[in-house]
Write a protein that holds these residues in place. Sequence first.
Motif, PDB file in Angstrom:
ATOM      1  N   TYR A  24       2.320   1.734  -3.396  1.00 40.66           N
ATOM      2  CA  TYR A  24       1.344   2.151  -4.402  1.00 40.66           C
ATOM      3  C   TYR A  24       0.990   3.610  -4.233  1.00 40.66           C
ATOM      4  O   TYR A  24       1.116   4.468  -5.028  1.00 40.66           O
ATOM      5  CB  TYR A  24      -0.070   1.430  -4.145  1.00 40.66           C
ATOM      6  N   THR A  54      -4.923  -3.428  -4.982  1.00 41.34           N
ATOM      7  CA  THR A  54      -5.483  -3.077  -3.743  1.00 41.34           C
ATOM      8  C   THR A  54      -6.630  -4.061  -3.354  1.00 41.34           C
ATOM      9  O   THR A  54      -6.600  -4.733  -2.388  1.00 41.34           O
ATOM     10  CB  THR A  54      -5.771  -1.684  -3.394  1.00 41.34           C
ATOM     11  N   ILE A  85       1.048  -1.039  -0.068  1.00 39.53           N
ATOM     12  CA  ILE A  85       0.075  -0.173  -0.026  1.00 39.53           C
ATOM     13  C   ILE A  85       0.887   1.136  -0.089  1.00 39.53           C
ATOM     14  O   ILE A  85       0.606   2.116  -0.626  1.00 39.53           O
ATOM     15  CB  ILE A  85      -0.889  -0.055   1.299  1.00 39.53           C
TER      16      ILE A  85
END
Length: 371
Positions: A303, A337, A300
């Motif tokens: 990203y 995700t 995460i």
Amino acid sequence: MSEPSLHLAVCIPTYRRPRLLGLLLDDLRRQTVSIDRLIIVDGDPSSADVAETLKQQPCAARELLYVPSNHANLPYQRFLGWKAASGAARLLYLDDDLRLLSAESVATLLRPLRADRGRVVGITTEFALPREDGDQDRGVRGGINRPTHGSCNGLRVWNGFRRFGSSHRIPAGGLSPAGHRRPPAVSNKPYGRVGCLRGGVMAYRMSAITRDCFSDALFAMGERGWGLGEDTLLSRRIGSRGVLLTAFQAGIVHPNGHAPVAYRRDAFGRGYATAFSRRLLNDHFRGFDPPQWPDRLALIKSYAINASLSWVRALRPADGKARAFAAGYTLGALRGTLQAPASRRLTPGIDWRADAESALARTRILIAASL
């Protein structure tokens, strides 16, 4: 003079590069290591160019197999090569556009695999990749393969991960849960330990490879043009069974000017593939063990940082390709995700096991021998 047989199979997946393949085959013929089986997996058998190239050149091996792949798909072609290498003790994958600078290149690469103890299961080597003009994702590419030291954007991304992400904790030659490789430390030693192998050159001990080292999800990603980092996934699974090394003095190079053909090259598609493929790498970061929550957190963070930097680069030069890449990366990150790559979703009409058996049934033995 060739060295004694290592029961070595060499697999070269190829796609519409008969001239480059011919140059590599010339290099292989000059190697001091005896090649028992040479396997050419052709991603475009309908053209017949590769088959013609093989007929026109002296063979570099005791046995030559031509496998007409029914998918132009690099991870799948490597799977076919492994199946065709049955009976060998060692398997060397080479990209079709590499050059071997020395007659000792393969011998140097394979030396640790010749030990009887079997502790080393895979070896790669360091080589420079060509710079792709127009790529807007050089910083992110640096994350997948290595930090792009010649690029300010690459350094910013790498330094950002070192400061805010998990990459600063991985050792030299290691891999972060988000798929970021850290280069091995410069050393006078001939070999160094690494966390994954480079796809262009991968030598494996065959006893460490089983069917579950290959992923149908990765085949599906390759089929859609999103299969970046397939070398990482394969080597992480095989590497869970032993030690992975890199050879610093093998003398193998990747000449500039040959555009990659294994993944999408349009800016949007490249951005999407870069992001979405990270989810697959994250899923298999621990080999056969499931990811842990810190691994997901690292993805995460990756990203968020890369998407932000992509949009900064896109807005500053007002470059259409940069905007397309940022948009693709953002959508790929969102999908990564929320959803894991899976063959049943990406290629629902393909039975990879059945297709592999069909392709192998059409294998042509151009020169016969036995391992």
